[in-house]
Write a protein that holds these residues in place. Structure first.
Motif, mmCIF file in Angstrom:
data_model
loop_
_atom_site.group_PDB
_atom_site.id
_atom_site.type_symbol
_atom_site.label_atom_id
_atom_site.label_comp_id
_atom_site.label_asym_id
_atom_site.label_seq_id
_atom_site.Cartn_x
_atom_site.Cartn_y
_atom_site.Cartn_z
ATOM 1 N N ALA A 126 0.829 -1.207 0.000
ATOM 2 C CA ALA A 126 0.000 0.000 0.000
ATOM 3 C C ALA A 126 0.862 1.254 0.000
ATOM 4 C CB ALA A 126 -0.932 -0.009 1.212
ATOM 5 N N ILE A 127 1.959 1.225 0.766
ATOM 6 C CA ILE A 127 2.870 2.374 0.815
ATOM 7 C C ILE A 127 3.580 2.538 -0.531
ATOM 8 C CG2 ILE A 127 4.937 3.329 1.912
ATOM 9 C CD1 ILE A 127 4.080 1.891 4.484
ATOM 10 N N MET A 128 3.990 1.420 -1.128
ATOM 11 C CA MET A 128 4.649 1.475 -2.434
ATOM 12 C C MET A 128 3.722 2.087 -3.489
ATOM 13 S SD MET A 128 6.663 -2.203 -2.448
ATOM 14 C CE MET A 128 7.569 -1.929 -3.986
ATOM 15 N N LYS A 129 2.441 1.745 -3.420
ATOM 16 C CA LYS A 129 1.471 2.335 -4.341
ATOM 17 C C LYS A 129 1.371 3.832 -4.110
ATOM 18 C CE LYS A 129 -3.343 1.942 -5.867
ATOM 19 N NZ LYS A 129 -4.626 1.221 -5.676
ATOM 20 N N LYS A 130 1.395 4.222 -2.843
ATOM 21 C CA LYS A 130 1.272 5.628 -2.464
ATOM 22 C C LYS A 130 2.411 6.473 -3.032
ATOM 23 C CE LYS A 130 1.012 8.355 1.810
ATOM 24 N NZ LYS A 130 1.005 8.250 3.291
ATOM 25 N N VAL A 131 3.626 5.914 -3.083
ATOM 26 C CA VAL A 131 4.779 6.684 -3.569
ATOM 27 C C VAL A 131 5.109 6.387 -5.034
ATOM 28 C CG1 VAL A 131 5.740 6.811 -1.235
ATOM 29 C CG2 VAL A 131 6.554 5.038 -2.792
ATOM 30 N N GLY A 132 4.238 5.630 -5.697
ATOM 31 C CA GLY A 132 4.389 5.470 -7.138
ATOM 32 C C GLY A 132 5.293 4.354 -7.600
ATOM 33 N N ILE A 133 5.497 3.325 -6.777
ATOM 34 C CA ILE A 133 6.311 2.186 -7.230
ATOM 35 C C ILE A 133 5.555 0.867 -7.082
ATOM 36 C CG2 ILE A 133 8.590 3.245 -6.952
ATOM 37 C CD1 ILE A 133 8.811 1.805 -4.244
ATOM 38 N N ALA A 134 4.242 0.927 -7.184
ATOM 39 C CA ALA A 134 3.434 -0.299 -7.157
ATOM 40 C C ALA A 134 3.838 -1.207 -8.307
ATOM 41 C CB ALA A 134 1.950 0.052 -7.257
ATOM 42 N N GLY A 135 3.841 -2.512 -8.053
ATOM 43 C CA GLY A 135 4.196 -3.475 -9.083
ATOM 44 C C GLY A 135 5.660 -3.865 -9.097
ATOM 45 N N LEU A 136 6.469 -3.183 -8.261
ATOM 46 C CA LEU A 136 7.912 -3.480 -8.232
ATOM 47 C C LEU A 136 8.306 -4.332 -7.022
ATOM 48 C CD1 LEU A 136 9.386 0.014 -9.227
ATOM 49 C CD2 LEU A 136 8.699 -1.869 -10.721
ATOM 50 N N GLU A 137 7.315 -4.875 -6.335
ATOM 51 C CA GLU A 137 7.574 -5.588 -5.077
ATOM 52 C C GLU A 137 8.639 -6.682 -5.189
ATOM 53 O OE1 GLU A 137 3.435 -3.899 -4.609
ATOM 54 O OE2 GLU A 137 4.686 -4.736 -6.209
ATOM 55 N N THR A 138 8.601 -7.453 -6.271
ATOM 56 C CA THR A 138 9.503 -8.609 -6.382
ATOM 57 C C THR A 138 10.784 -8.290 -7.156
ATOM 58 O OG1 THR A 138 8.363 -9.397 -8.384
ATOM 59 C CG2 THR A 138 7.573 -10.228 -6.245
ATOM 60 N N ARG A 139 10.963 -7.043 -7.539
ATOM 61 C CA ARG A 139 12.193 -6.657 -8.253
ATOM 62 C C ARG A 139 13.391 -6.656 -7.308
ATOM 63 N NH1 ARG A 139 11.337 -3.119 -12.781
ATOM 64 N NH2 ARG A 139 9.503 -3.880 -13.906
ATOM 65 N N LYS A 140 14.531 -7.048 -7.817
ATOM 66 C CA LYS A 140 15.785 -6.908 -7.084
ATOM 67 C C LYS A 140 16.228 -5.442 -7.152
ATOM 68 C CE LYS A 140 16.554 -11.300 -6.054
ATOM 69 N NZ LYS A 140 16.639 -11.784 -4.660
ATOM 70 N N ILE A 141 17.122 -5.051 -6.252
ATOM 71 C CA ILE A 141 17.530 -3.644 -6.223
ATOM 72 C C ILE A 141 18.307 -3.245 -7.473
ATOM 73 C CG2 ILE A 141 17.555 -3.655 -3.701
ATOM 74 C CD1 ILE A 141 20.610 -3.654 -3.830
ATOM 75 N N THR A 142 18.835 -4.238 -8.197
ATOM 76 C CA THR A 142 19.556 -3.950 -9.446
ATOM 77 C C THR A 142 18.620 -3.852 -10.643
ATOM 78 O OG1 THR A 142 19.951 -6.325 -9.709
ATOM 79 C CG2 THR A 142 21.691 -5.020 -8.640
#
Length: 250
Positions: A126-142
């Motif tokens: 929910a927080i990730m959606k709030k700051v505009g990065i929804a959908g990136l949950e399973t991405r690695k930092i690279t």
């Protein structure tokens, strides 16, 4: 008293000299100054990451200088959030697992009703959606851009709903576009009531803040009050701060 943070006659290793500083709840404050002036050192003293040689630091009404190291660590974990230039994400974890780490640690210190990892991940999403990065949950930092990674750092910093968010050069490693996006997130969080303290070299970052404190030679030598940020006054505020910084020898 409406102060979230107050430092009285703070001294540290010939770096800080009798620094007095206070911050109101809901304020967004920038600390500026030349390299070596003591900006980051002051941030570390205020957060309890380091102990001053003398002085007092009141956070949420209590002098954290009297706390043990474990007590200060628990205070930081549960009541403060941190965003730094070096993002310090764990490379073996995806974004959402990095984001929930402080919350998982905080759950260990709580008694009674504790949230499950699944619940924390729902909150993080929910927080990730709030700051505009929804959908990136399973991405690695690279696998994300610098701006997206710094937004994930903001998510991690606010997972425990801190009373104070501290940021040390949070846009220093980002390009102009990403820096602008990150500052928009800070302004948004501040408008929602979060107190934010930012150490920065960037006058554009400082112009978004309510107040700017200027440090030289380990002391706060000046202060400028801008008031709450309004998008329509962006260029005007930047010009005001640049003129004020030049008058201080910037």
């Amino acid at each position: 008293m409406n102060e979230v943070m107050k430092a009285i006659r703070l001294c540290k290793d010939n770096i800080l000299f009798d620094v007095n500083f206070s911050m109101e709840k809901g304020e967004m404050v920038a600390i500026m100054g030349p390299s070596g002036s003591g900006k980051s050192t002051l941030l570390y003293q205020l957060s309890g990451m380091d102990q001053p040689n003398s002085g007092q630091v009141f956070f949420d009404g209590n002098d954290i200088c009297t706390y043990s190291e474990d007590q200060r660590a628990e205070e930081r974990l549960n009541k403060m959030g941190f965003v730094f230039q070096q993002m310090n994400m764990l490379p073996n974890l995806n974004l959402i697992d990095n984001i929930i780490l402080p919350a998982l640690q905080s759950q260990k210190t709580k008694k009674g009703n504790r949230k499950s990892e699944a619940q924390l991940k729902d909150e993080a999403s929910a927080i990730m959606k709030k700051v505009g990065i929804a959908g990136l949950e399973t991405r690695k930092i690279t696998e994300v851009s610098g701006g997206q990674l710094q937004r994930a750092c903001i998510c991690r910093a606010i997972m425990n709903q801190p009373k104070l968010l501290l940021a040390d050069e949070p846009t220093g490693a980002l390009n102009k576009s990403s820096s602008e996006e990150i500052m928009q997130e800070f302004v948004k969080l501040n408008r929602e009531g979060m107190s934010i303290l930012i150490v920065t070299h960037d006058s554009k970052v400082a112009s978004r803040c309510d107040r700017v404190s200027y440090m030289t030679d380990g002391k706060i030598s000046g202060e400028y009050i801008l008031g709450k940020y309004e998008d329509c006054k962006k260029q005007e505020r930047e010009g005001i701060i640049n003129s004020w910084l030049e008058s201080n020898g910037w």
